[in-house]
Write a protein that holds these residues in place. Structure first.
Motif, PDB file in Angstrom:
ATOM      1  N   ASN A  18       0.827  -1.212   0.000  1.00  0.00           N
ATOM      2  CA  ASN A  18       0.000   0.000   0.000  1.00  0.00           C
ATOM      3  C   ASN A  18       0.859   1.259   0.000  1.00  0.00           C
ATOM      4  O   ASN A  18       0.579   2.211   0.726  1.00  0.00           O
ATOM      5  N   LEU A  19       1.894   1.276  -0.827  1.00  0.00           N
ATOM      6  CA  LEU A  19       2.829   2.391  -0.812  1.00  0.00           C
ATOM      7  C   LEU A  19       2.138   3.713  -1.141  1.00  0.00           C
ATOM      8  O   LEU A  19       2.351   4.722  -0.466  1.00  0.00           O
ATOM      9  N   ASP A  20       1.286   3.718  -2.158  1.00  0.00           N
ATOM     10  CA  ASP A  20       0.609   4.959  -2.552  1.00  0.00           C
ATOM     11  C   ASP A  20      -0.327   5.469  -1.459  1.00  0.00           C
ATOM     12  O   ASP A  20      -0.469   6.681  -1.267  1.00  0.00           O
ATOM     13  N   GLU A  21      -0.970   4.548  -0.736  1.00  0.00           N
ATOM     14  CA  GLU A  21      -1.870   4.954   0.337  1.00  0.00           C
ATOM     15  C   GLU A  21      -1.113   5.409   1.576  1.00  0.00           C
ATOM     16  O   GLU A  21      -1.595   6.249   2.344  1.00  0.00           O
ATOM     17  N   LEU A  22       0.096   4.865   1.761  1.00  0.00           N
ATOM     18  CA  LEU A  22       0.886   5.210   2.945  1.00  0.00           C
ATOM     19  C   LEU A  22       1.625   6.533   2.780  1.00  0.00           C
ATOM     20  O   LEU A  22       1.854   7.247   3.757  1.00  0.00           O
ATOM     21  N   ARG A  23       1.995   6.903   1.552  1.00  0.00           N
ATOM     22  CA  ARG A  23       2.772   8.117   1.306  1.00  0.00           C
ATOM     23  C   ARG A  23       2.130   9.374   1.898  1.00  0.00           C
ATOM     24  O   ARG A  23       2.838  10.205   2.485  1.00  0.00           O
ATOM     25  N   PRO A  24       0.809   9.598   1.733  1.00  0.00           N
ATOM     26  CA  PRO A  24       0.228  10.834   2.271  1.00  0.00           C
ATOM     27  C   PRO A  24       0.370  10.993   3.779  1.00  0.00           C
ATOM     28  O   PRO A  24       0.258  12.105   4.297  1.00  0.00           O
ATOM     29  N   MET A  25       0.634   9.891   4.494  1.00  0.00           N
ATOM     30  CA  MET A  25       0.822   9.975   5.935  1.00  0.00           C
ATOM     31  C   MET A  25       2.262  10.334   6.292  1.00  0.00           C
ATOM     32  O   MET A  25       2.599  10.465   7.472  1.00  0.00           O
ATOM     33  N   GLU A  26       3.102  10.485   5.271  1.00  0.00           N
ATOM     34  CA  GLU A  26       4.499  10.878   5.450  1.00  0.00           C
ATOM     35  C   GLU A  26       5.199  10.057   6.531  1.00  0.00           C
ATOM     36  O   GLU A  26       5.697  10.591   7.527  1.00  0.00           O
ATOM     37  N   PRO A  27       5.258   8.738   6.362  1.00  0.00           N
ATOM     38  CA  PRO A  27       5.922   7.908   7.377  1.00  0.00           C
ATOM     39  C   PRO A  27       7.395   8.258   7.525  1.00  0.00           C
ATOM     40  O   PRO A  27       8.114   8.378   6.527  1.00  0.00           O
ATOM     41  N   THR A  28       7.828   8.449   8.745  1.00  0.00           N
ATOM     42  CA  THR A  28       9.227   8.748   9.056  1.00  0.00           C
ATOM     43  C   THR A  28       9.732   7.719  10.049  1.00  0.00           C
ATOM     44  O   THR A  28       9.116   7.506  11.093  1.00  0.00           O
ATOM     45  N   LEU A  29      10.843   7.076   9.704  1.00  0.00           N
ATOM     46  CA  LEU A  29      11.470   6.105  10.594  1.00  0.00           C
ATOM     47  C   LEU A  29      12.647   6.768  11.292  1.00  0.00           C
ATOM     48  O   LEU A  29      13.469   7.430  10.648  1.00  0.00           O
ATOM     49  N   MET A  30      12.721   6.581  12.602  1.00  0.00           N
ATOM     50  CA  MET A  30      13.823   7.142  13.385  1.00  0.00           C
ATOM     51  C   MET A  30      14.456   6.054  14.236  1.00  0.00           C
ATOM     52  O   MET A  30      13.743   5.311  14.925  1.00  0.00           O
ATOM     53  N   ALA A  31      15.779   5.984  14.170  1.00  0.00           N
ATOM     54  CA  ALA A  31      16.532   5.034  14.972  1.00  0.00           C
ATOM     55  C   ALA A  31      17.353   5.814  15.997  1.00  0.00           C
ATOM     56  O   ALA A  31      18.332   6.477  15.633  1.00  0.00           O
ATOM     57  N   ARG A  32      16.933   5.769  17.233  1.00  0.00           N
ATOM     58  CA  ARG A  32      17.678   6.456  18.292  1.00  0.00           C
ATOM     59  C   ARG A  32      18.851   5.592  18.722  1.00  0.00           C
ATOM     60  O   ARG A  32      18.687   4.465  19.184  1.00  0.00           O
ATOM     61  N   VAL A  33      20.063   6.116  18.584  1.00  0.00           N
ATOM     62  CA  VAL A  33      21.268   5.352  18.866  1.00  0.00           C
ATOM     63  C   VAL A  33      21.438   5.206  20.376  1.00  0.00           C
ATOM     64  O   VAL A  33      21.451   6.196  21.106  1.00  0.00           O
ATOM     65  N   THR A  34      21.572   3.950  20.832  1.00  0.00           N
ATOM     66  CA  THR A  34      21.761   3.681  22.259  1.00  0.00           C
ATOM     67  C   THR A  34      23.188   3.251  22.587  1.00  0.00           C
ATOM     68  O   THR A  34      23.629   3.397  23.715  1.00  0.00           O
ATOM     69  N   SER A  35      23.904   2.701  21.616  1.00  0.00           N
ATOM     70  CA  SER A  35      25.315   2.364  21.813  1.00  0.00           C
ATOM     71  C   SER A  35      25.975   2.230  20.449  1.00  0.00           C
ATOM     72  O   SER A  35      25.297   2.101  19.425  1.00  0.00           O
ATOM     73  N   MET A  36      27.320   2.267  20.447  1.00  0.00           N
ATOM     74  CA  MET A  36      28.066   2.290  19.200  1.00  0.00           C
ATOM     75  C   MET A  36      29.276   1.384  19.292  1.00  0.00           C
ATOM     76  O   MET A  36      29.909   1.270  20.342  1.00  0.00           O
ATOM     77  N   GLN A  37      29.573   0.728  18.171  1.00  0.00           N
ATOM     78  CA  GLN A  37      30.825  -0.020  18.040  1.00  0.00           C
ATOM     79  C   GLN A  37      31.462   0.355  16.707  1.00  0.00           C
ATOM     80  O   GLN A  37      30.833   0.239  15.657  1.00  0.00           O
ATOM     81  N   PHE A  38      32.714   0.816  16.766  1.00  0.00           N
ATOM     82  CA  PHE A  38      33.452   1.181  15.549  1.00  0.00           C
ATOM     83  C   PHE A  38      34.602   0.199  15.393  1.00  0.00           C
ATOM     84  O   PHE A  38      35.413   0.026  16.299  1.00  0.00           O
ATOM     85  N   THR A  39      34.664  -0.465  14.229  1.00  0.00           N
ATOM     86  CA  THR A  39      35.650  -1.519  13.992  1.00  0.00           C
ATOM     87  C   THR A  39      36.468  -1.202  12.755  1.00  0.00           C
ATOM     88  O   THR A  39      35.914  -0.793  11.730  1.00  0.00           O
ATOM     89  N   VAL A  40      37.779  -1.379  12.851  1.00  0.00           N
ATOM     90  CA  VAL A  40      38.680  -1.230  11.705  1.00  0.00           C
ATOM     91  C   VAL A  40      39.386  -2.560  11.499  1.00  0.00           C
ATOM     92  O   VAL A  40      40.023  -3.084  12.417  1.00  0.00           O
TER      93      VAL A  40
END
Length: 239
Positions: A59-81
């Protein structure tokens, strides 16, 4: 300015294996996906995640008018090299940024002054830091990431797999490593950058039933504790 919608290719007459797998997964999500939007507040985080993926595909066309926004709040981080070598002997260090997140969905409703927010569970944003996406990351030209969901195991149910340039990493690292608990960073995905990975959409790639992501947005919030303490000593004002 919103992103322009890429052109689509003709729908295949015979569904591919990828398309059949996508349809099988969507059949599993359908009981939650077909529920009306008014019932979102009554659903569990896992059900809301299934509702979102099913509706973005079906239902992409029906969902677009609701302007869905996804947010990922960062709780921890790991950086690897990882220090590796190519067949030619060149040094190829790989940098990976793995962010543990709490995911939420915002939807706008006609007549409501503000969007309503719904929790859709925990998960990860796994990002490669590089000048271009690595060969093993299945992305189309211009695509930054894809969203996938673990439909069987919860609560780690929503995953973002993608890449960012070193310039973005340098801009964000000071915020991600800020020891002040009142500071936070969110990864934000707006509605106009989300596209279902399906037959006929050849501008995004990913696993079956995944959501292609064309752009990543990072937002850093800061609410210094010192300012809050100073405000406590200020006299209250009455109108």
């Amino acid at each position: 300015m919103p992103l322009a919608y890429p052109s689509t290719s003709p729908v295949e007459s015979e569904p591919s294996l990828h398309e059949r797998q996508r349809r099988d997964l969507l059949d599993l999500l359908a009981p939650a996906g077909r529920r009306p939007v008014a019932e979102l507040s009554e659903m569990s985080d896992a059900e809301r995640c299934k509702w979102l993926f099913w509706n973005l595909h079906e239902n992409l066309d029906e969902l677009r008018p609701m302007e869905p926004t996804l947010m990922a709040r960062v709780t921890s981080m790991q950086f690897t090299v990882v220090d590796g070598f190519s067949l030619s002997g060149d040094v190829l260090p790989e940098k990976r940024l793995d962010l543990a997140c709490k995911w939420t969905l915002e939807l706008g409703y006609p007549g409501y002054p503000e969007a309503l927010t719904y929790a859709i569970g925990d998960g990860w944003a796994n990002l490669v830091v590089a000048a271009s996406p690595p060969a093993y990351l299945t992305l189309a030209d211009g695509q930054r990431a894809y969203l996938d969901a673990d439909h069987n195991t919860y609560p780690n149910q929503l995953y973002l797999e993608g890449w960012v340039t070193d310039g973005v990493w340098q801009e964000m690292r000071q915020h991600l490593t800020n020891p002040n608990p009142t500071c936070r960073t969110d990864v934000v995905l707006l509605d106009n950058v989300l596209f279902p990975v399906k037959s006929g959409f050849d501008f995004v790639l990913g696993p079956p039933a995944a959501i292609g992501v064309m752009n990543l947005e990072f937002r850093a919030f800061s609410h210094p504790a010192e300012r809050r303490k100073s405000r406590r000593g200020e006299p209250h004002r009455r109108n």
